[in-house]
Design a protein around this motif. Structure first.
Motif: not given
Ligand SMILES: C[S@@+](CC[C@H](N)C(=O)[O-])C[C@H]1O[C@@H](n2cnc3c(N)ncnc32)[C@H](O)[C@@H]1O
Length: 336
Positions: A13-14, A35, A37, A173-174
């Motif tokens: 999810a992220f 994600d 991004a 957004d998740v």
């Molecule tokens: C800790 S990182 C994840 C790293 C990933 N597991 C990896 O191996 O590269 C957190 C991610 O959450 C995303 N993010 C931030 N807010 C979010 C949201 N509301 N919904 C989904 N993703 C989100 C960011 O863009 C970022 O890429």
């Protein structure tokens, strides 16, 4: 840990770099990668959706490497030279941004579909990353040029995954994605922000950390600001993502912690794998309470990045004591 559940599909999810989703795909899981991004969407298409043979991509990559460098938008804003004593701190040397200025428009000109473009954009981002002069993110650049920035960047074919899984890539957004996703296991690796009260929130946001990857993908010549020439849309003083929010709810709980509770509550998957870093906004006690109410904890593990090992804990709540030390990384497997 995920192998214990019998799950066949995973919601990453992220997804960020999509590293975790890639690992699941290689193990034969069906992956839904999400994600907000745009760079993550690009990586997702590259690694999870590509069906083009390596040979075909190799030729395109060779063509991009052979283009003549040229001055352009990126060079003006992100290129610098060690021979210019007045040069502000920049993330790349001009010989590499001039290559970027030649390659980026050519990728669009080739007229490929989104997945084909994503493979080439991923190759470009990886090549740029290998010759940068930063400390790993793009909120500030090094005072002295890094040794690798002197090298000439070269695009390579990314490590493509040979699979025919019916993977999906979302860029939302998740909380928007949750109702659409059907997966046996949800992997949550949210940004935990920082528990350093002095750090301006806009500085610890992913969008601000990797703003140039957004611009490389969109190629939209955005308005920029500040010493790092960040995209104007990463400027807000409040966080764009609830998970990066530093404020509290009216009842005194951190908004980011409340969001994790909602996330586990609303996800339709039977199993949840949650990663947690002790340097973040949520304290171990707060998280333990959320997890205790959400379902049955099947396993907890601590990950040691320096040694690249994971140790599964015998007692599922032993981690709360362990988490006093900063920057400890934990994984929780929960059955709802
Ligand atoms: C800790 S990182 C994840 C790293 C990933 N597991 C990896 O191996 O590269 C957190 C991610 O959450 C995303 N993010 C931030 N807010 C979010 C949201 N509301 N919904 C989904 N993703 C989100 C960011 O863009 C970022 O890429």
């Amino acid at each position: 840990m995920a192998g214990r559940t019998g799950a066949q599909s995973v919601f990453d999810a992220f997804a960020g770099t999509t590293r975790v989703g890639q690992a699941f795909a290689k193990l034969g899981f069906r992956v839904v990668s999400n994600d907000p991004a745009v760079s993550s969407r690009t990586f997702g298409h590259c690694y999870l959706k590509n069906r083009r043979p390596r040979k075909y991509i190799e030729e395109l990559v060779g063509h991009l490497n052979s283009l003549s460098p040229t001055d352009g938008w990126f060079t003006e804003r992100y290129g610098g030279s060690p021979s210019d004593p007045k040069c502000p701190k920049r993330p790349w040397q001009v010989h590499n941004t001039r290559k970027l200025d030649a390659i980026r428009p050519e990728i669009d000109r080739l007229g490929l579909d989104e997945t084909g473009r994503s493979v080439l954009l991923t190759s470009l981002i990886l090549a740029l990353d290998a010759v940068d002069s930063t400390i790993g993110h793009q909120a500030a650049y090094l005072k002295n040029w890094s040794a690798r920035s002197y090298r000439t960047m070269e695009l390579r074919v990314p490590e493509l995954i040979d699979n025919d899984g019916e993977h999906e890539v979302l860029c939302e957004d998740v909380f928007e994605a949750l109702p659409k996703v059907r997966a046996d296991l949800a992997y949550f690796d949210p940004p935990y922000g920082s528990n350093n009260e002095k750090m301006p929130p806009s500085r610890v946001r992913y969008a601000a950390y990797y703003h140039i990857w957004t611009t490389v993908v969109l190629n939209d010549s955005p308005e920029i600001f500040g010493k790092a020439n960040r995209r104007i849309d990463t400027r807000d003083h409040c966080s764009a993502s609830v998970f990066e929010d530093f404020r509290r709810t009216p009842s005194g709980e951190f908004i980011a912690v409340d969001a994790i509770r909602r996330l586990i509550d609303e996800v339709g998957s039977r199993y949840v794998l949650l990663s947690y870093s002790s340097g973040g906004r949520a304290t171990a006690e707060q998280l333990n309470a959320i997890l205790g109410n959400a379902g049955k904890m099947i396993a907890t593990a601590e990950f040691d990045y320096r040694r690249n090992v994971m140790s599964v804990m015998r007692w599922t709540n032993a981690w709360v004591r362990e988490s006093d030390a900063p920057n400890r990384e934990f994984l929780f497997l929960l059955e709802k």
